[in-house]
Design a protein around this motif. Structure first.
Motif, PDB file in Angstrom:
ATOM      1  N   GLY B  93      77.035  -1.193 -17.445  1.00 45.41           N
ATOM      2  CA  GLY B  93      76.553  -0.739 -16.138  1.00 45.41           C
ATOM      3  C   GLY B  93      76.331  -1.923 -15.205  1.00 45.41           C
ATOM      4  O   GLY B  93      75.892  -2.975 -15.635  1.00 45.41           O
ATOM      5  N   GLY B  94      76.634  -1.731 -13.954  1.00 47.12           N
ATOM      6  CA  GLY B  94      76.617  -2.843 -12.995  1.00 47.12           C
ATOM      7  C   GLY B  94      75.229  -3.385 -12.691  1.00 47.12           C
ATOM      8  O   GLY B  94      74.223  -2.829 -13.124  1.00 47.12           O
ATOM      9  N   PRO B  95      75.189  -4.497 -11.953  1.00 46.44           N
ATOM     10  CA  PRO B  95      73.920  -5.150 -11.640  1.00 46.44           C
ATOM     11  C   PRO B  95      73.269  -4.568 -10.384  1.00 46.44           C
ATOM     12  O   PRO B  95      72.775  -5.309  -9.545  1.00 46.44           O
ATOM     13  CB  PRO B  95      74.347  -6.601 -11.433  1.00 46.44           C
ATOM     14  CG  PRO B  95      75.728  -6.504 -10.883  1.00 46.44           C
ATOM     15  CD  PRO B  95      76.333  -5.246 -11.438  1.00 46.44           C
ATOM     16  N   GLU B  96      73.296  -3.241 -10.254  1.00 45.87           N
ATOM     17  CA  GLU B  96      72.800  -2.612  -9.025  1.00 45.87           C
ATOM     18  C   GLU B  96      71.350  -3.014  -8.728  1.00 45.87           C
ATOM     19  O   GLU B  96      71.022  -3.450  -7.626  1.00 45.87           O
ATOM     20  CB  GLU B  96      72.902  -1.094  -9.168  1.00 45.87           C
ATOM     21  CG  GLU B  96      73.033  -0.374  -7.853  1.00 45.87           C
ATOM     22  CD  GLU B  96      73.149   1.141  -8.062  1.00 45.87           C
ATOM     23  OE1 GLU B  96      72.754   1.871  -7.163  1.00 45.87           O
ATOM     24  OE2 GLU B  96      73.628   1.570  -9.130  1.00 45.87           O
ATOM     25  N   LEU B  97      70.498  -2.891  -9.758  1.00 40.57           N
ATOM     26  CA  LEU B  97      69.082  -3.190  -9.543  1.00 40.57           C
ATOM     27  C   LEU B  97      68.880  -4.675  -9.226  1.00 40.57           C
ATOM     28  O   LEU B  97      68.114  -5.027  -8.327  1.00 40.57           O
ATOM     29  CB  LEU B  97      68.266  -2.786 -10.777  1.00 40.57           C
ATOM     30  CG  LEU B  97      66.779  -3.159 -10.721  1.00 40.57           C
ATOM     31  CD1 LEU B  97      66.077  -2.469  -9.554  1.00 40.57           C
ATOM     32  CD2 LEU B  97      66.090  -2.808 -12.034  1.00 40.57           C
ATOM     33  N   ALA B  98      69.594  -5.545  -9.965  1.00 41.87           N
ATOM     34  CA  ALA B  98      69.451  -6.982  -9.712  1.00 41.87           C
ATOM     35  C   ALA B  98      69.843  -7.297  -8.268  1.00 41.87           C
ATOM     36  O   ALA B  98      69.186  -8.109  -7.603  1.00 41.87           O
ATOM     37  CB  ALA B  98      70.322  -7.777 -10.685  1.00 41.87           C
ATOM     38  N   ASP B  99      70.880  -6.634  -7.770  1.00 42.15           N
ATOM     39  CA  ASP B  99      71.295  -6.845  -6.376  1.00 42.15           C
ATOM     40  C   ASP B  99      70.215  -6.366  -5.415  1.00 42.15           C
ATOM     41  O   ASP B  99      69.960  -6.999  -4.393  1.00 42.15           O
ATOM     42  CB  ASP B  99      72.611  -6.111  -6.088  1.00 42.15           C
ATOM     43  CG  ASP B  99      73.799  -6.787  -6.756  1.00 42.15           C
ATOM     44  OD1 ASP B  99      73.662  -7.966  -7.149  1.00 42.15           O
ATOM     45  OD2 ASP B  99      74.853  -6.142  -6.888  1.00 42.15           O
ATOM     46  N   ARG B 176      69.337  -2.656 -20.134  1.00 43.19           N
ATOM     47  CA  ARG B 176      69.925  -3.083 -18.866  1.00 43.19           C
ATOM     48  C   ARG B 176      68.854  -3.273 -17.806  1.00 43.19           C
ATOM     49  O   ARG B 176      68.948  -4.162 -16.963  1.00 43.19           O
ATOM     50  CB  ARG B 176      70.975  -2.071 -18.402  1.00 43.19           C
ATOM     51  CG  ARG B 176      72.294  -2.230 -19.137  1.00 43.19           C
ATOM     52  CD  ARG B 176      73.333  -1.263 -18.648  1.00 43.19           C
ATOM     53  NE  ARG B 176      73.012   0.105 -19.028  1.00 43.19           N
ATOM     54  CZ  ARG B 176      72.737   1.076 -18.179  1.00 43.19           C
ATOM     55  NH1 ARG B 176      72.741   0.852 -16.889  1.00 43.19           N
ATOM     56  NH2 ARG B 176      72.455   2.293 -18.619  1.00 43.19           N
ATOM     57  N   HIS B 177      67.788  -2.436 -17.871  1.00 44.94           N
ATOM     58  CA  HIS B 177      66.704  -2.615 -16.912  1.00 44.94           C
ATOM     59  C   HIS B 177      66.068  -3.992 -17.092  1.00 44.94           C
ATOM     60  O   HIS B 177      65.778  -4.683 -16.116  1.00 44.94           O
ATOM     61  CB  HIS B 177      65.653  -1.517 -17.076  1.00 44.94           C
ATOM     62  CG  HIS B 177      64.553  -1.621 -16.063  1.00 44.94           C
ATOM     63  ND1 HIS B 177      64.667  -1.108 -14.800  1.00 44.94           N
ATOM     64  CD2 HIS B 177      63.362  -2.239 -16.112  1.00 44.94           C
ATOM     65  CE1 HIS B 177      63.570  -1.388 -14.111  1.00 44.94           C
ATOM     66  NE2 HIS B 177      62.761  -2.068 -14.884  1.00 44.94           N
ATOM     67  N   LEU B 178      65.863  -4.379 -18.350  1.00 40.74           N
ATOM     68  CA  LEU B 178      65.266  -5.694 -18.624  1.00 40.74           C
ATOM     69  C   LEU B 178      66.169  -6.812 -18.113  1.00 40.74           C
ATOM     70  O   LEU B 178      65.696  -7.774 -17.504  1.00 40.74           O
ATOM     71  CB  LEU B 178      65.034  -5.860 -20.123  1.00 40.74           C
ATOM     72  CG  LEU B 178      63.817  -5.124 -20.664  1.00 40.74           C
ATOM     73  CD1 LEU B 178      63.787  -5.185 -22.178  1.00 40.74           C
ATOM     74  CD2 LEU B 178      62.550  -5.739 -20.081  1.00 40.74           C
ATOM     75  N   VAL B 179      67.469  -6.680 -18.379  1.00 40.01           N
ATOM     76  CA  VAL B 179      68.418  -7.712 -17.921  1.00 40.01           C
ATOM     77  C   VAL B 179      68.360  -7.831 -16.401  1.00 40.01           C
ATOM     78  O   VAL B 179      68.245  -8.925 -15.847  1.00 40.01           O
ATOM     79  CB  VAL B 179      69.848  -7.361 -18.393  1.00 40.01           C
ATOM     80  CG1 VAL B 179      70.874  -8.252 -17.710  1.00 40.01           C
ATOM     81  CG2 VAL B 179      69.952  -7.489 -19.904  1.00 40.01           C
ATOM     82  N   ARG B 190      72.838 -13.179 -13.114  1.00 37.24           N
ATOM     83  CA  ARG B 190      74.172 -13.260 -13.707  1.00 37.24           C
ATOM     84  C   ARG B 190      74.171 -13.815 -15.125  1.00 37.24           C
ATOM     85  O   ARG B 190      74.916 -13.358 -15.978  1.00 37.24           O
ATOM     86  CB  ARG B 190      75.104 -14.094 -12.820  1.00 37.24           C
ATOM     87  CG  ARG B 190      75.939 -13.234 -11.897  1.00 37.24           C
ATOM     88  CD  ARG B 190      76.939 -14.073 -11.155  1.00 37.24           C
ATOM     89  NE  ARG B 190      76.275 -15.194 -10.501  1.00 37.24           N
ATOM     90  CZ  ARG B 190      76.926 -16.174  -9.886  1.00 37.24           C
ATOM     91  NH1 ARG B 190      78.230 -16.176  -9.866  1.00 37.24           N
ATOM     92  NH2 ARG B 190      76.268 -17.154  -9.310  1.00 37.24           N
ATOM     93  N   GLY B 191      73.310 -14.825 -15.362  1.00 43.89           N
ATOM     94  CA  GLY B 191      73.238 -15.433 -16.699  1.00 43.89           C
ATOM     95  C   GLY B 191      72.849 -14.408 -17.753  1.00 43.89           C
ATOM     96  O   GLY B 191      73.597 -14.159 -18.702  1.00 43.89           O
ATOM     97  N   PRO B 192      71.648 -13.785 -17.603  1.00 41.04           N
ATOM     98  CA  PRO B 192      71.255 -12.743 -18.559  1.00 41.04           C
ATOM     99  C   PRO B 192      72.296 -11.622 -18.653  1.00 41.04           C
ATOM    100  O   PRO B 192      72.564 -11.107 -19.735  1.00 41.04           O
ATOM    101  CB  PRO B 192      69.934 -12.206 -17.995  1.00 41.04           C
ATOM    102  CG  PRO B 192      69.399 -13.328 -17.181  1.00 41.04           C
ATOM    103  CD  PRO B 192      70.576 -14.071 -16.636  1.00 41.04           C
ATOM    104  N   GLN B 193      72.892 -11.266 -17.517  1.00 43.94           N
ATOM    105  CA  GLN B 193      73.885 -10.193 -17.500  1.00 43.94           C
ATOM    106  C   GLN B 193      75.075 -10.556 -18.399  1.00 43.94           C
ATOM    107  O   GLN B 193      75.535  -9.746 -19.203  1.00 43.94           O
ATOM    108  CB  GLN B 193      74.344  -9.973 -16.043  1.00 43.94           C
ATOM    109  CG  GLN B 193      75.436  -8.930 -15.857  1.00 43.94           C
ATOM    110  CD  GLN B 193      74.887  -7.517 -15.866  1.00 43.94           C
ATOM    111  OE1 GLN B 193      73.707  -7.303 -15.644  1.00 43.94           O
ATOM    112  NE2 GLN B 193      75.745  -6.541 -16.137  1.00 43.94           N
TER     113      GLN B 193
END
Lengths: 268, 281
Positions: B93-99, B176-179, B190-193
């Motif tokens: 799943g994409g990095p939507e939340l991180a963005d 994924r929430h944690l990442v 990006r690193g954790p991802q």
């Protein structure tokens, strides 16, 4: 004129090099993780051989050479052309307009402007892998074999590169094509990691011969090992890589031209 | 910042209605991405063919034709259900939340009078429900057309698989929430991802059954990481790789990991909210 064009591309790439190496620690992490992903790919092949003694009639030493040659070819293509995947974004947002109005070719412009240097990690790892695989397979070096070893990753890279470009053109007709291209590019990388005898029926015919994947690692490895092809092609098939790659590149170039002419912007 | 909900008296049923509405909205949202779903299913199916032939060759290279205890029909089913689970459990799943954290948009989520983690979970379950009907079902049908799939013999397998699938979606969501939440501290996740994608691709059972690895490694993965609970366990439930009692234990293990990871996700979210600096002007 030609000099000026080349200088422009050189500047575009140099700008990317400067920008991507600006944060050195981040860049180092990205290069290393690129190599880690290549390690996972080859690790998967190793795991299969932990369970089975042979795959499709080939021992580990033989299959490892095929996987290493294919992996090296893929990583070169991924470095040089892999970023063409971003065309989806250019077409969807209409940003491709800006690419077309500049007095440079659209394709080389995109490749130069988006080059992803972190992929050098994968290139370095897979190149080392080829060296190891050649040693493990115990190939006695002759001038012909050395020439084949040098030609194979390059022609394989041209074939993968052609597929990257050809599949990316789907974005011109199919705005939300998502992962479609990955089926043939990354899918091809996984496909070429194993002997062609593993696959069967229509699927093998389509992928190994229709798309030419058999000539990336399998046939060159057979030629290097001096083994006849269980599928019946003559020994010369090991040297067919450049021809297959040339055909694929021509087809991809024609498709790209046709697709770009089809571009209609976003109309906003 | 505390959700306004804490100060507003809300009834239990109100809150459930909110989460149900969020899930339904996300379900509808994904039904509109039809082209992307078709492309993803095509890609999953191509990989399904490659993995299927490779694992069949592995079984063919073992005396007795059983690869790490899997018969040919079980291996084939394992591959196709795995390709379906990939998009359903959504490990990539994409990095939507991180963005959203990086741009500051996350503030809109935090202002809603509902718990952020439950809010995101409800949305992810809505996404998962649509994925079951599209990304899970279609590859399995493709696999059934091209190969002989294994039909579960035990009636209990079906409800257990449904439960295991739900738990896998929850475990994947929490991980994924944690990442993504690392972006609260790092701004750039990006690193954790990348670490997550590498670990979950290699060791969740997607690339090969984990039983292909040495036994101590497998034991370590089951005990110390949530990775096998994403793809391996639901697949093993469906292909009936183990006796019913063992299977039930594995699903129980999944429940424990789901609870633990959700707990950690909520804890991290609360810490993040205490220190969060909203980006942007």
């Amino acid at each position: 004129m030609a000099d000026g064009v080349l200088a422009t591309y050189r500047r575009l790439v140099a700008a990317q090099v400067r920008s991507q190496t600006q944060y050195r620690a981040s860049f180092a992490v990205e290069v290393v993780s690129s190599a880690v992903f290549a390690f996972i790919d080859i690790g998967t092949v190793l795991v299969m051989f932990r369970v089975a003694r042979a795959l499709g009639g080939f021992t580990f030493r033989e299959a490892f050479l095929m996987a290493a040659l294919a992996g090296c070819a893929f990583s070169l293509a991924d470095l040089a052309v892999g970023n063409i995947e971003r065309i989806r974004f250019y077409v969807r947002t209409g940003l491709f307009d800006a690419v077309l109005v500049r007095p440079l070719g659209a394709l080389p412009q995109l490749l130069a402007a988006d080059v992803a240097l972190r992929r050098l990690g994968r290139v370095a790892f897979t190149t080392g892998l080829v060296a190891v695989a050649v040693r493990v397979a115990g190939i006695h070096p002759t001038p012909a074999r050395i020439a084949l070893l040098l030609v194979t990753p390059v022609s394989g890279a041209v074939l993968f590169g052609a597929l990257f470009v050809a599949t990316s053109t789907a974005a011109f007709w199919w705005i939300d094509s998502g992962e479609f291209a990955a089926a043939l590019t990354y899918g091809g990388r996984d496909f070429t990691s194993y002997p062609m005898t593993v696959y069967q029926g229509l699927f093998r015919r389509a992928f190994a011969y229709g798309l030419g994947f058999a000539f990336v690692g399998y046939y060159p490895a057979l030629a290097l090992l001096g083994r006849p092809d269980p599928l019946g092609l003559p020994a010369a098939a090991g040297w067919a890589g450049p021809v297959v790659a040339g055909l694929a590149a021509t087809a991809a170039a024609l498709l790209w031209r046709y697709a770009v002419r089809h571009y209609r912007s976003t109309g906003s | 910042m505390r959700p306004v909900a804490a100060t507003v008296a809300r009834t239990f049923s109100d809150r459930w209605a909110t989460y149900a509405a969020l899930a339904a909205a996300e379900f509808r949202r994904y039904t509109t991405y039809r082209q992307a779903v078709i492309a993803a299913i095509f890609t999953n199916s191509v990989f399904g063919f490659v993995r299927c032939f490779v694992l069949l060759a592995v079984a063919g290279g073992v005396t007795g034709g059983m690869a790490a205890g899997y018969s040919r029909a079980r291996l084939v089913t394992y591959v196709w259900i795995g390709q379906g689970l990939l998009g359903t459990v959504n490990i990539w799943g994409g990095p939507e939340l991180a963005d959203r954290i990086r741009t500051g948009d996350v503030v809109a989520d935090l202002l809603r009078p509902v718990d952020p983690v439950w809010q995101y979970l409800a949305a992810d379950l809505g996404r998962g429900a649509f994925a079951v009907l599209s990304r899970l079902l279609v590859p399995v049908v493709v696999g059934a057309i091209a190969f002989d799939l294994y039909t579960p013999a035990r009636v209990a397998t079906y409800p257990l698989f449904a439960l295991s699938l739900l738990l896998a979606v929850v475990v994947s969501f929490a991980c994924r929430h944690l990442v993504n939440a690392s972006a609260y501290w790092l701004l750039d996740a990006r690193g954790p991802q990348m670490g997550w994608v590498a670990a979950s691709s290699a060791l969740s059972g997607m690339a090969f059954p984990l039983a292909f690895l040495p036994a101590p490694v497998v034991a370590g993965l089951y005990l110390a990481t949530p990775l096998p609970y994403l793809i391996q366990v639901p697949s093993d439930v469906l292909v009936e790789r183990y006796p019913l009692s063992t299977t039930a234990m594995m699903v129980a293990g999944q429940a424990v990991w789901a609870a633990v990871m959700l707990g950690v996700a909520r804890l991290v979210q609360r810490r993040a909210e205490r220190r969060v600096v909203i980006q942007g002007g």
